[in-house]
Design a protein around this motif. Sequence first.
Motif, PDB file in Angstrom:
ATOM      1  N   GLU A  99      42.470  68.589  49.083  1.00 25.26           N
ATOM      2  CA  GLU A  99      41.846  69.517  48.115  1.00 25.26           C
ATOM      3  C   GLU A  99      41.899  70.961  48.607  1.00 25.26           C
ATOM      4  N   LYS A 100      41.569  71.175  49.880  1.00 21.30           N
ATOM      5  CA  LYS A 100      41.589  72.538  50.454  1.00 21.30           C
ATOM      6  C   LYS A 100      42.993  73.129  50.429  1.00 21.30           C
ATOM      7  N   SER A 101      43.998  72.289  50.639  1.00 23.41           N
ATOM      8  CA  SER A 101      45.375  72.781  50.772  1.00 23.41           C
ATOM      9  C   SER A 101      45.968  73.202  49.427  1.00 23.41           C
ATOM     10  N   GLY A 102      45.444  72.622  48.345  1.00 21.30           N
ATOM     11  CA  GLY A 102      46.044  72.863  47.033  1.00 21.30           C
ATOM     12  C   GLY A 102      47.361  72.131  46.847  1.00 21.30           C
ATOM     13  N   VAL A 103      47.713  71.262  47.802  1.00 25.63           N
ATOM     14  CA  VAL A 103      48.956  70.493  47.750  1.00 25.63           C
ATOM     15  C   VAL A 103      48.696  69.218  46.936  1.00 25.63           C
ATOM     16  N   ALA A 104      49.647  68.833  46.116  1.00 30.08           N
ATOM     17  CA  ALA A 104      49.525  67.553  45.401  1.00 30.08           C
ATOM     18  C   ALA A 104      49.800  66.423  46.395  1.00 30.08           C
ATOM     19  N   ALA A 105      49.047  65.339  46.290  1.00 28.50           N
ATOM     20  CA  ALA A 105      49.222  64.222  47.233  1.00 28.50           C
ATOM     21  C   ALA A 105      50.674  63.740  47.264  1.00 28.50           C
ATOM     22  N   GLU A 106      51.371  63.814  46.119  1.00 23.52           N
ATOM     23  CA  GLU A 106      52.774  63.356  46.048  1.00 23.52           C
ATOM     24  C   GLU A 106      53.699  64.206  46.916  1.00 23.52           C
ATOM     25  N   GLN A 107      53.246  65.416  47.296  1.00 26.07           N
ATOM     26  CA  GLN A 107      54.078  66.297  48.124  1.00 26.07           C
ATOM     27  C   GLN A 107      54.025  65.940  49.603  1.00 26.07           C
ATOM     28  N   ILE A 108      53.107  65.023  49.961  1.00 24.15           N
ATOM     29  CA  ILE A 108      52.995  64.637  51.373  1.00 24.15           C
ATOM     30  C   ILE A 108      54.075  63.604  51.685  1.00 24.15           C
ATOM     31  N   ALA A 109      55.012  64.036  52.532  1.00 23.94           N
ATOM     32  CA  ALA A 109      56.195  63.216  52.814  1.00 23.94           C
ATOM     33  C   ALA A 109      55.949  62.186  53.906  1.00 23.94           C
ATOM     34  N   GLY A 110      54.950  62.435  54.745  1.00 24.63           N
ATOM     35  CA  GLY A 110      54.694  61.500  55.838  1.00 24.63           C
ATOM     36  C   GLY A 110      53.294  61.678  56.386  1.00 24.63           C
ATOM     37  N   VAL A 111      52.780  60.605  56.979  1.00 25.68           N
ATOM     38  CA  VAL A 111      51.445  60.595  57.561  1.00 25.68           C
ATOM     39  C   VAL A 111      51.567  60.072  58.979  1.00 25.68           C
ATOM     40  N   SER A 112      50.878  60.714  59.922  1.00 22.82           N
ATOM     41  CA  SER A 112      50.893  60.230  61.299  1.00 22.82           C
ATOM     42  C   SER A 112      49.474  60.147  61.834  1.00 22.82           C
ATOM     43  N   CYS A 113      49.195  59.077  62.567  1.00 26.90           N
ATOM     44  CA  CYS A 113      47.857  58.860  63.116  1.00 26.90           C
ATOM     45  C   CYS A 113      47.878  58.981  64.637  1.00 26.90           C
ATOM     46  N   THR A 114      46.884  59.656  65.182  1.00 25.50           N
ATOM     47  CA  THR A 114      46.674  59.675  66.621  1.00 25.50           C
ATOM     48  C   THR A 114      45.215  59.317  66.878  1.00 25.50           C
ATOM     49  N   GLY A 115      44.903  59.027  68.141  1.00 27.26           N
ATOM     50  CA  GLY A 115      43.527  58.679  68.443  1.00 27.26           C
ATOM     51  C   GLY A 115      43.293  58.585  69.929  1.00 27.26           C
ATOM     52  N   HIS A 116      42.034  58.368  70.293  1.00 24.65           N
ATOM     53  CA  HIS A 116      41.699  58.233  71.717  1.00 24.65           C
ATOM     54  C   HIS A 116      42.371  56.991  72.285  1.00 24.65           C
ATOM     55  N   GLY A 117      42.676  57.041  73.563  1.00 24.85           N
ATOM     56  CA  GLY A 117      43.257  55.876  74.238  1.00 24.85           C
ATOM     57  C   GLY A 117      42.185  54.848  74.560  1.00 24.85           C
ATOM     58  N   LYS A 118      42.627  53.677  75.010  1.00 29.71           N
ATOM     59  CA  LYS A 118      41.736  52.605  75.456  1.00 29.71           C
ATOM     60  C   LYS A 118      40.747  52.218  74.346  1.00 29.71           C
ATOM     61  N   GLY A 119      39.598  51.636  74.734  1.00 36.26           N
ATOM     62  CA  GLY A 119      38.663  51.166  73.715  1.00 36.26           C
ATOM     63  C   GLY A 119      39.236  49.974  72.963  1.00 36.26           C
ATOM     64  N   LEU A 120      38.573  49.569  71.881  1.00 40.19           N
ATOM     65  CA  LEU A 120      38.945  48.333  71.197  1.00 40.19           C
ATOM     66  C   LEU A 120      38.419  48.327  69.769  1.00 40.19           C
ATOM     67  N   TYR A 121      39.296  47.993  68.826  1.00 37.22           N
ATOM     68  CA  TYR A 121      38.928  47.931  67.408  1.00 37.22           C
ATOM     69  C   TYR A 121      39.420  46.591  66.870  1.00 37.22           C
ATOM     70  N   LEU A 122      38.490  45.683  66.613  1.00 41.73           N
ATOM     71  CA  LEU A 122      38.829  44.303  66.246  1.00 41.73           C
ATOM     72  C   LEU A 122      38.650  44.085  64.747  1.00 41.73           C
ATOM     73  N   TRP A 123      39.694  43.544  64.119  1.00 42.77           N
ATOM     74  CA  TRP A 123      39.656  43.237  62.686  1.00 42.77           C
ATOM     75  C   TRP A 123      39.534  41.737  62.506  1.00 42.77           C
ATOM     76  N   GLY A 124      38.647  41.321  61.576  1.00 40.62           N
ATOM     77  CA  GLY A 124      38.327  39.904  61.433  1.00 40.62           C
ATOM     78  C   GLY A 124      39.168  39.146  60.417  1.00 40.62           C
ATOM     79  N   HIS A 125      39.162  37.831  60.539  1.00 41.29           N
ATOM     80  CA  HIS A 125      39.834  36.941  59.576  1.00 41.29           C
ATOM     81  C   HIS A 125      39.238  37.090  58.176  1.00 41.29           C
ATOM     82  N   ASN A 126      37.981  37.532  58.092  1.00 43.82           N
ATOM     83  CA  ASN A 126      37.327  37.707  56.787  1.00 43.82           C
ATOM     84  C   ASN A 126      37.665  39.066  56.163  1.00 43.82           C
ATOM     85  N   GLU A 127      38.662  39.767  56.757  1.00 38.60           N
ATOM     86  CA  GLU A 127      39.089  41.094  56.285  1.00 38.60           C
ATOM     87  C   GLU A 127      37.954  42.121  56.346  1.00 38.60           C
TER      88      GLU A 127
END
Length: 210
Positions: free
Chosen positions: A65-93
């Motif tokens: 919204e701040k950028s004034g760019v249409a979402a369709e103009q975003i050609a790629g998305v990249s994720c970064t984050g802290h190292g280590k730690g743990l994020y567990l996803w369950g069988h129940n989604e």
Amino acid sequence: AMERYFLGIDNGGTTAKAVIFDMHGRQTAAASARLEAIMPRPGYTERDMNDLWMTNARLIRQAIEKSGVAAEQIAGVSCTGHGKGLYLWGHNEEPAYHGIVSTDTRAWEIAAAMYRDGTADRVFGKIYQSILACQPVCLLKWFQKNDPEVIERTKWIFSVKDYIRFMLTGEAFLEVTDFSGTGLMNIAEGRQDMSLLKEYGLEEIYDKLP
């Protein structure tokens, strides 16, 4: 042709950010928020994974919204984050537990024991790193010992950024530069390795690695 942009998403130890860049790497807009820490006991640093995702979704929307760019103009998305730690996803989604941040020290005794009993030395030629309390290898051993139901209900073992990408795409993957810091991957051969997990007594997690 339509102007193209890129979206970067970062989830650090304390802050989440979404930033939009143009094709020349110039920042167009950004949104950030402090992440709530949950500290149920001394040495525990956790965060609610649903809240984390909702915060990321909100920041992405704000940055667009701040950028004034249409979402369709975003050609790629990249994720970064802290190292280590743990994020567990369950069988129940749903998350199988709170996300654990890299400042968490609950598993320090497990790390210490791996040095005493020779495990750390035996695995060094595969993982090329010291074993730390905040690594998934120690946190998973901690759950195995103290709360085995958490591992039973886990479908996927993620780092923070792999969790966010999973929420964006619905596809479970790991990214090697991040996963190389977990203690769980054979770096020497660049692969998952059941014999490495056997050294830790963690064979049961093999199918939970994306």
